[in-house]
Write an enzyme that holds these catalytic residues in place. Structure first.
Site, mmCIF file in Angstrom:
data_model
loop_
_atom_site.group_PDB
_atom_site.id
_atom_site.type_symbol
_atom_site.label_atom_id
_atom_site.label_comp_id
_atom_site.label_asym_id
_atom_site.label_seq_id
_atom_site.Cartn_x
_atom_site.Cartn_y
_atom_site.Cartn_z
ATOM 1 N N TYR A 105 20.299 -8.007 -0.502
ATOM 2 C CA TYR A 105 21.019 -7.132 -1.611
ATOM 3 C C TYR A 105 22.276 -6.947 -1.429
ATOM 4 C CZ TYR A 105 16.008 -6.203 -1.409
ATOM 5 O OH TYR A 105 14.384 -6.294 -1.442
ATOM 6 N N ASP A 108 -1.285 -1.649 -1.420
ATOM 7 C CA ASP A 108 -0.318 -2.342 -0.809
ATOM 8 C C ASP A 108 -0.021 -1.489 0.323
ATOM 9 O OD1 ASP A 108 2.151 -3.381 0.182
ATOM 10 O OD2 ASP A 108 3.189 -3.412 -1.403
HETATM 11 C C1 LIG Z 1 8.612 -4.707 2.288
HETATM 12 C C2 LIG Z 1 7.347 -4.555 1.404
HETATM 13 C C3 LIG Z 1 6.920 -5.550 0.465
HETATM 14 C C4 LIG Z 1 7.423 -6.929 0.676
HETATM 15 O O1 LIG Z 1 7.524 -7.456 1.866
HETATM 16 P P1 LIG Z 1 8.162 -8.749 2.306
HETATM 17 O O2 LIG Z 1 7.738 -9.336 3.784
HETATM 18 O O3 LIG Z 1 9.577 -8.179 2.502
HETATM 19 O O4 LIG Z 1 8.233 -9.760 1.392
HETATM 20 C C5 LIG Z 1 5.908 -5.268 -0.389
HETATM 21 N N1 LIG Z 1 5.229 -3.904 -0.336
HETATM 22 C C6 LIG Z 1 5.805 -2.867 0.184
HETATM 23 C C7 LIG Z 1 5.116 -1.731 0.323
HETATM 24 C C8 LIG Z 1 6.562 -2.934 1.231
HETATM 25 O O5 LIG Z 1 7.164 -1.867 2.159
#
Ligand SMILES: *Cc1c(COP(=O)(O)O)cnc(C)c1O
Length: 433
Positions: free
Chosen positions: A21, A250
């Site tokens: 970024y 997630d």
């Molecule tokens: C960091 C993160 C991602 C993305 O992961 P990368 O390995 O950077 O692609 C997705 N979801 C959450 C909640 C994250 O903290």
């Protein structure tokens, strides 16, 4: 190989290498790290910094851990990589076994990929293929909540917060998803069932367009570092079950103990249909992620006629053996350690150490959950200036937006935590009001 970095090298970095970024015109300074051990980074100039970031949630056991180094060396000697199409190997099997043992409920199917964003892409793909396989057309949208962060690839980006995410930069190119209001009830505060109204309303109105609800359980990470009430998660699960929507959790930031439970979903006793893990999966050694699913999801996808039953994804470095071996060792290390007590101790120290910030007029809020500490300022933080001060005080933290936040390794001592928090409080006090 072992030559020290010169000012010319740093100049090359500024001119030729993008950082996260960051612009290539007058980028903020990058500090050169020579090595890292335990909770400390050693800069090229010899200064040592207590690391408050765990390299973005991932280094939960500390850097250069003997057990993980050993696992890496062993696997390196055998086979650093081999393709996963038509082949399999011990590290992948061992890791998948571990993950399915630890994951909530009956989640027991594993798809390996190489980063968190890709794990989210795969989760969304699973949800889309699930409906197609069942002969249901038109369910292609995702329902999520504002203030989220799911990664930087396109589908992941589409469910990130539409305002502080990057939607305006890519408008017309990102899928338009459905965004419910952020939960207002905070973790540890009284629950208000009306918090779920917005989610329920959108789900009811768009029911036949929605493939899945996606959310970060309990902790909204890079979208704003907010901790919401587990009842919200429970309500979202009930809603999904009632309307027969898939629920994607997630857990890339929350997985492996960070929030005080092994997974964020465990705060609410909820079992999602699909779950993503990444970040701390390898203890911060290598990039590896996984998308896990419950049997009913995998079976529905696989029941599609003919070739359509295959899950259409297969990264080149899928289930990289080196990464899998380290991840399995990292999980062993975690579950054999008193991680719950350690995270609780980090939480206590962060609460104590960051409490003085709350009195400052520049500070809007201080919040702590598990091994996550957040100081939210009223105005955007001057990142370069703040980092300069923190480095002078012997600590490493990377503010973003209005947030100065900490997510140390679980093994950090009380003394280091105190120094870390004191530096953050000092930095907060120096921001403009
Ligand atoms: C960091 C993160 C991602 C993305 O992961 P990368 O390995 O950077 O692609 C997705 N979801 C959450 C909640 C994250 O903290």
């Amino acid at each position: 190989m072992n030559e020290a970095l010169s000012p010319l090298d740093l100049d090359f970095d500024r001119r030729h290498i993008w950082h996260p970024y960051e612009s290539m015109r007058d980028p903020k300074p990058a500090y050169a790290v020579a090595s890292a051990r335990g909770v400390r980074l050693t800069l090229e100039d010899g200064r040592q910094l207590i690391d408050g970031m765990a390299s973005w949630w991932s280094v939960i056991h500390g850097y250069n851990h003997p057990a993980l180094n050993r696992a890496a060396r062993r696997q390196l000697a055998r086979m650093p990589h081999v393709m996963f199409g038509g082949l399999t190997h011990r590290p992948a099997i061992r890791l998948a076994r571990r993950l399915t043992e630890l994951a909530p409920g009956d989640i027991d199917r594993v798809f390996f990929s190489d980063s968190g964003s890709v794990a989210v892409e795969v989760a969304i793909k699973m949800a889309l293929q699930y409906w197609r396989a069942r002969g249901v057309e038109g369910r292609t949208r995702m329902l999520t909540i504002r203030g989220g962060y799911y990664g930087d690839t396109f589908q992941a980006m589409s469910v990130c917060d539409p305002v502080n995410g990057m939607h305006h930069l890519f408008s017309g190119a990102v899928s338009e998803q459905l965004f419910a209001d952020r939960p207002r009830a905070r973790f540890g505060e009284p629950w208000d069932p009306s918090d779920l109204d917005s989610l329920k309303d959108l789900a009811a109105r768009h029911r036949n367009e929605i493939a899945a609800v996606i959310l970060e359980p309990v902790v909204q990470g890079a979208g704003g570092m907010r901790f919401y009430h587990p009842e919200y998660l429970k309500g979202a699960r009930q809603l999904c079950s009632r309307l027969r929507l898939l629920l994607i959790a997630d857990e890339i930031a929350t997985g492996f103990g960070r929030s005080g439970e092994l997974f964020g979903c465990n705060h609410a006793g909820v079992v999602p249909d699909i779950m993503c893990v990444g970040k701390a999966l390898t203890g911060g050694y290598l990039s590896l992620a996984a998308t896990l699913a419950r049997p009913h999801v995998a079976e529905a996808i696989s029941a599609a006629p003919g070739a359509a039953g295959a899950l259409m994804h297969g990264p080149t470095f899928m289930a990289n053996p080196l990464a899998c071996a380290i991840a399995a060792a990292s999980i062993d290390l975690l579950v054999e350690s008193p991680w719950r007590e350690r995270v609780a101790r980090v939480e206590r120290e962060l609460r104590k150490g960051l409490a003085p910030c709350a009195q400052l007029p520049q500070v809007a809020d201080v919040r702590v959950l598990g091994a996550i500490g957040v100081v939210e300022m009223r105005r955007p933080v001057d990142v370069a200036e703040t980092q300069r001060l923190l480095v002078e005080r012997g600590v490493w933290a990377r503010p973003f937006g209005r947030l100065i936040y900490l997510m140390p390794a679980y093994v950090m001592s009380a003394r280091d935590l105190r120094q870390l928090c004191a530096a953050v409080c000092e930095a907060a006090a120096l921001q403009s009001a």
